[in-house]
Write a protein that holds these residues in place. Sequence first.
Motif, short mmCIF file in Angstrom:
data_model
loop_
_atom_site.label_atom_id
_atom_site.label_comp_id
_atom_site.label_asym_id
_atom_site.label_seq_id
_atom_site.Cartn_x
_atom_site.Cartn_y
_atom_site.Cartn_z
N SER A 1 -10.92 11.76 -16.35
CA SER A 1 -11.33 12.21 -17.68
C SER A 1 -10.46 11.58 -18.77
O SER A 1 -10.77 11.70 -19.96
N PHE A 2 -9.38 10.88 -18.37
CA PHE A 2 -8.54 10.14 -19.32
C PHE A 2 -8.76 8.63 -19.24
O PHE A 2 -8.01 7.86 -19.83
N ASP A 3 -9.78 8.22 -18.51
CA ASP A 3 -10.06 6.78 -18.40
C ASP A 3 -10.37 6.21 -19.79
O ASP A 3 -10.99 6.88 -20.62
N PRO A 4 -9.91 4.99 -20.09
CA PRO A 4 -10.16 4.41 -21.40
C PRO A 4 -11.63 4.15 -21.71
O PRO A 4 -12.00 3.97 -22.85
N ARG A 5 -12.49 4.18 -20.68
CA ARG A 5 -13.91 3.93 -20.89
C ARG A 5 -14.65 5.25 -21.04
O ARG A 5 -14.61 6.11 -20.15
N ALA A 6 -15.32 5.42 -22.19
CA ALA A 6 -15.99 6.68 -22.49
C ALA A 6 -17.01 7.06 -21.43
O ALA A 6 -17.13 8.23 -21.05
N GLU A 7 -17.76 6.09 -20.93
CA GLU A 7 -18.80 6.38 -19.94
C GLU A 7 -18.18 6.90 -18.64
O GLU A 7 -18.73 7.82 -18.00
N ILE A 8 -17.05 6.33 -18.25
CA ILE A 8 -16.36 6.79 -17.03
C ILE A 8 -15.90 8.23 -17.22
O ILE A 8 -16.02 9.06 -16.31
N ARG A 9 -15.36 8.52 -18.41
CA ARG A 9 -14.90 9.89 -18.67
C ARG A 9 -16.05 10.89 -18.54
O ARG A 9 -15.91 11.94 -17.92
N LYS A 10 -17.19 10.56 -19.12
CA LYS A 10 -18.33 11.47 -19.09
C LYS A 10 -18.87 11.66 -17.68
O LYS A 10 -19.18 12.78 -17.25
N VAL A 11 -18.97 10.57 -16.94
CA VAL A 11 -19.49 10.65 -15.56
C VAL A 11 -18.52 11.45 -14.69
O VAL A 11 -18.95 12.27 -13.86
N ALA A 12 -17.22 11.23 -14.86
CA ALA A 12 -16.23 11.95 -14.07
C ALA A 12 -16.34 13.46 -14.30
O ALA A 12 -16.32 14.25 -13.35
N LEU A 13 -16.47 13.85 -15.56
CA LEU A 13 -16.62 15.27 -15.87
C LEU A 13 -17.92 15.83 -15.28
O LEU A 13 -17.95 16.94 -14.75
N LYS A 14 -18.99 15.06 -15.40
CA LYS A 14 -20.28 15.53 -14.88
C LYS A 14 -20.22 15.76 -13.37
O LYS A 14 -20.65 16.80 -12.86
#
Length: 230
Positions: free
Chosen positions: A5-18
Amino acid sequence: LSELSFDPRAEIRKVALKVLFDTLRNHGDHFSLSLWERVFESVLFRIFDYVRHDVDPSGEDSADQIGYNGEVDQESWLYETCSLALQLVVDLFVNFYKTVNPLLKKVLMLFVSLIKRPHQSLAGAGIAALVRLMRDVGHQFSDEQWLEVVSCIKEAADATCPDFSYVTSEDMTEDVSNGDETNDNSNDALRRRNRQLHAAVADAKSKASIQIFVIQVSKSQVSGDEAWIY
């Protein structure tokens, strides 16, 4: 997943949370209270540890303190990822309320810790999460749980009370009155005091705005069976 959720890529953060919250939602009905407690303490609350302790409203945070590198926009994380994670935490708590309700106080303290931060968007996210929680499961709260809610609101109100002591202090008045002197030291001191005054006023204005939201939260609960809160 929590760390992503702290990844610099916004899409990775959103997918990780999902994926994280989908997994908990799909399998949470098999969790015991003790396992849920470990999940909240070791996984979910960790998502907010950096912002609860290190966010500076001036934007002067250390990048490695908050888990960012130069590619990451801190405001993007605060407005998007942090707010989304808070919504998902509330949804999860509501879905499994019958099992996790003993953790109510810890969840409330998460919200209060965010409301206390000197950052308006972060405080607003904490207040919004508190409102959603009360709206969705408040009708199931016992008297003792409502007392916990009210105590947390009071703590948030006390912590965000605007402080004008610096503006009205005698030292401040003396420094301004001595500003007529033309030597460099006096001018430097006056400029420094002006910066401090500006920071103090900005902090008081921010806290006043947060106080308005806290008051609205309190007033929103004064209806029906919850009228005894006042």
